[in-house]
Design a protein around this motif. Sequence first.
Motif, PDB file in Angstrom:
ATOM      1  N   GLY A 201       0.817  -1.196   0.000  1.00  0.00           N
ATOM      2  CA  GLY A 201       0.000   0.000   0.000  1.00  0.00           C
ATOM      3  C   GLY A 201       0.854   1.251   0.000  1.00  0.00           C
ATOM      4  O   GLY A 201       1.914   1.302  -0.615  1.00  0.00           O
ATOM      5  N   PHE A 202       0.379   2.293   0.692  1.00  0.00           N
ATOM      6  CA  PHE A 202       1.190   3.509   0.812  1.00  0.00           C
ATOM      7  C   PHE A 202       1.744   3.625   2.226  1.00  0.00           C
ATOM      8  O   PHE A 202       1.774   4.698   2.821  1.00  0.00           O
ATOM      9  CB  PHE A 202       0.388   4.769   0.419  1.00  0.00           C
ATOM     10  CG  PHE A 202      -1.017   4.831   0.949  1.00  0.00           C
ATOM     11  CD1 PHE A 202      -1.270   5.149   2.260  1.00  0.00           C
ATOM     12  CD2 PHE A 202      -2.081   4.563   0.093  1.00  0.00           C
ATOM     13  CE1 PHE A 202      -2.574   5.211   2.742  1.00  0.00           C
ATOM     14  CE2 PHE A 202      -3.387   4.636   0.555  1.00  0.00           C
ATOM     15  CZ  PHE A 202      -3.634   4.953   1.883  1.00  0.00           C
ATOM     16  N   TRP A 203       2.215   2.478   2.749  1.00  0.00           N
ATOM     17  CA  TRP A 203       2.766   2.454   4.103  1.00  0.00           C
ATOM     18  C   TRP A 203       4.241   2.106   4.107  1.00  0.00           C
ATOM     19  O   TRP A 203       4.758   1.440   3.210  1.00  0.00           O
ATOM     20  CB  TRP A 203       1.999   1.457   4.975  1.00  0.00           C
ATOM     21  CG  TRP A 203       0.582   1.865   5.168  1.00  0.00           C
ATOM     22  CD1 TRP A 203       0.107   2.929   5.872  1.00  0.00           C
ATOM     23  CD2 TRP A 203      -0.575   1.215   4.620  1.00  0.00           C
ATOM     24  NE1 TRP A 203      -1.267   2.980   5.814  1.00  0.00           N
ATOM     25  CE2 TRP A 203      -1.713   1.954   5.053  1.00  0.00           C
ATOM     26  CE3 TRP A 203      -0.779   0.090   3.819  1.00  0.00           C
ATOM     27  CZ2 TRP A 203      -3.020   1.585   4.709  1.00  0.00           C
ATOM     28  CZ3 TRP A 203      -2.070  -0.264   3.471  1.00  0.00           C
ATOM     29  CH2 TRP A 203      -3.169   0.479   3.916  1.00  0.00           C
ATOM     30  N   ARG A 204       4.912   2.550   5.152  1.00  0.00           N
ATOM     31  CA  ARG A 204       6.335   2.289   5.380  1.00  0.00           C
ATOM     32  C   ARG A 204       6.470   1.664   6.761  1.00  0.00           C
ATOM     33  O   ARG A 204       5.784   2.058   7.706  1.00  0.00           O
ATOM     34  CB  ARG A 204       7.112   3.611   5.290  1.00  0.00           C
ATOM     35  CG  ARG A 204       8.613   3.487   5.503  1.00  0.00           C
ATOM     36  CD  ARG A 204       9.266   4.866   5.471  1.00  0.00           C
ATOM     37  NE  ARG A 204       9.218   5.482   4.145  1.00  0.00           N
ATOM     38  CZ  ARG A 204       8.723   6.683   3.889  1.00  0.00           C
ATOM     39  NH1 ARG A 204       8.213   7.426   4.879  1.00  0.00           N
ATOM     40  NH2 ARG A 204       8.721   7.177   2.670  1.00  0.00           N
ATOM     41  N   PHE A 205       7.366   0.691   6.878  1.00  0.00           N
ATOM     42  CA  PHE A 205       7.610   0.011   8.149  1.00  0.00           C
ATOM     43  C   PHE A 205       8.944   0.462   8.726  1.00  0.00           C
ATOM     44  O   PHE A 205       9.961   0.484   8.029  1.00  0.00           O
ATOM     45  CB  PHE A 205       7.654  -1.506   7.953  1.00  0.00           C
ATOM     46  CG  PHE A 205       6.318  -2.155   7.726  1.00  0.00           C
ATOM     47  CD1 PHE A 205       5.709  -2.870   8.744  1.00  0.00           C
ATOM     48  CD2 PHE A 205       5.689  -2.076   6.494  1.00  0.00           C
ATOM     49  CE1 PHE A 205       4.482  -3.493   8.539  1.00  0.00           C
ATOM     50  CE2 PHE A 205       4.464  -2.692   6.273  1.00  0.00           C
ATOM     51  CZ  PHE A 205       3.851  -3.395   7.303  1.00  0.00           C
ATOM     52  N   TYR A 206       8.930   0.788  10.018  1.00  0.00           N
ATOM     53  CA  TYR A 206      10.142   1.175  10.749  1.00  0.00           C
ATOM     54  C   TYR A 206      10.383   0.163  11.879  1.00  0.00           C
ATOM     55  O   TYR A 206       9.453  -0.210  12.585  1.00  0.00           O
ATOM     56  CB  TYR A 206       9.994   2.553  11.394  1.00  0.00           C
ATOM     57  CG  TYR A 206       9.682   3.682  10.458  1.00  0.00           C
ATOM     58  CD1 TYR A 206      10.684   4.498   9.959  1.00  0.00           C
ATOM     59  CD2 TYR A 206       8.355   3.965  10.095  1.00  0.00           C
ATOM     60  CE1 TYR A 206      10.384   5.569   9.115  1.00  0.00           C
ATOM     61  CE2 TYR A 206       8.047   5.021   9.262  1.00  0.00           C
ATOM     62  CZ  TYR A 206       9.052   5.817   8.772  1.00  0.00           C
ATOM     63  OH  TYR A 206       8.755   6.876   7.946  1.00  0.00           O
ATOM     64  N   ARG A 207      11.628  -0.234  12.048  1.00  0.00           N
ATOM     65  CA  ARG A 207      12.014  -1.002  13.236  1.00  0.00           C
ATOM     66  C   ARG A 207      12.823  -0.080  14.137  1.00  0.00           C
ATOM     67  O   ARG A 207      13.781   0.557  13.689  1.00  0.00           O
ATOM     68  CB  ARG A 207      12.840  -2.236  12.878  1.00  0.00           C
ATOM     69  CG  ARG A 207      13.367  -2.964  14.101  1.00  0.00           C
ATOM     70  CD  ARG A 207      13.885  -4.362  13.783  1.00  0.00           C
ATOM     71  NE  ARG A 207      14.781  -4.386  12.647  1.00  0.00           N
ATOM     72  CZ  ARG A 207      15.234  -5.520  12.092  1.00  0.00           C
ATOM     73  NH1 ARG A 207      14.867  -6.702  12.586  1.00  0.00           N
ATOM     74  NH2 ARG A 207      16.048  -5.473  11.048  1.00  0.00           N
ATOM     75  N   MET A 208      12.439  -0.021  15.394  1.00  0.00           N
ATOM     76  CA  MET A 208      13.059   0.880  16.363  1.00  0.00           C
ATOM     77  C   MET A 208      13.567   0.087  17.555  1.00  0.00           C
ATOM     78  O   MET A 208      12.884  -0.806  18.043  1.00  0.00           O
ATOM     79  CB  MET A 208      12.057   1.922  16.848  1.00  0.00           C
ATOM     80  CG  MET A 208      11.363   2.698  15.755  1.00  0.00           C
ATOM     81  SD  MET A 208      10.061   3.783  16.423  1.00  0.00           S
ATOM     82  CE  MET A 208       9.529   4.594  14.922  1.00  0.00           C
ATOM     83  N   ARG A 209      14.782   0.443  17.981  1.00  0.00           N
ATOM     84  CA  ARG A 209      15.366  -0.223  19.146  1.00  0.00           C
ATOM     85  C   ARG A 209      16.133   0.792  19.989  1.00  0.00           C
ATOM     86  O   ARG A 209      16.728   1.724  19.444  1.00  0.00           O
ATOM     87  CB  ARG A 209      16.308  -1.345  18.719  1.00  0.00           C
ATOM     88  CG  ARG A 209      15.637  -2.514  18.044  1.00  0.00           C
ATOM     89  CD  ARG A 209      16.617  -3.547  17.529  1.00  0.00           C
ATOM     90  NE  ARG A 209      17.204  -3.127  16.277  1.00  0.00           N
ATOM     91  CZ  ARG A 209      17.702  -3.972  15.371  1.00  0.00           C
ATOM     92  NH1 ARG A 209      17.687  -5.266  15.593  1.00  0.00           N
ATOM     93  NH2 ARG A 209      18.234  -3.531  14.244  1.00  0.00           N
ATOM     94  N   PRO A 210      16.118   0.610  21.298  1.00  0.00           N
ATOM     95  CA  PRO A 210      17.014   1.434  22.122  1.00  0.00           C
ATOM     96  C   PRO A 210      18.438   0.944  21.970  1.00  0.00           C
ATOM     97  O   PRO A 210      18.687  -0.260  21.810  1.00  0.00           O
ATOM     98  CB  PRO A 210      16.499   1.206  23.547  1.00  0.00           C
ATOM     99  CG  PRO A 210      15.838  -0.136  23.487  1.00  0.00           C
ATOM    100  CD  PRO A 210      15.299  -0.311  22.093  1.00  0.00           C
TER     101      PRO A 210
END
Length: 211
Positions: A201-210
């Motif tokens: 679709g028109f989505w983006r995935f982010y992975r976030m970590r400390p």
Amino acid sequence: MNRPWYEHRLADALAGVPDLHRHLDRPGAAIADLGCGEGWSTIALARAYPGATVHGVDPDPPSTAAAAGHAVAAGQTERVTFRTGDAATALPEAAYDAVFAFECLHDLPHPVEFLTSARRALRPGGVVVVMDEAAEDTFRAPAGDVERLLYGFSTMLCLPDAMSHEPSAATGTVIRESTVRDYAARAGLTDVEVLPIEDFGFWRFYRMRPR
């Protein structure tokens, strides 16, 4: 609107990121789905990872009630639960291997506090995964078709909703990558990467970590 993507594409999209897939596929993995709405993303995660328990959280009581009903119909009541509340009050600390937020960060009046609660809920080695609009990196005119669509959503719904709370970050649907990275860094999630999930679709995935 998002339900078909969750039911038919989410499992393959996550499986296409091998290290994330292995992390989620471990027996006994605990996953939270914040801003779960009627629970379609929560149920999709449970189907994709049969060894995991998945906890959906949303502040809207009618939505979580509907989500519980959908889980019953899907036969997922043993591993899927729902709770009405916000991230700050509904998430225990150090309880989850992964915390997901599907297309809700841009709606929130307090996105940094939201991501801070998500970070605190992580077990060691845990990750936050945010799916939100894939807006252009910078504003340009004339805007493309997707950007125009996002501005329409923003002015008609998402931005007024966020601004109905005071104070508010007033992000709106046109949430750019730089904005997501800024919110994440301020929440203590300083390791941020865009996942190689395309054609979703028109989505983006982010992975976030400390760090």
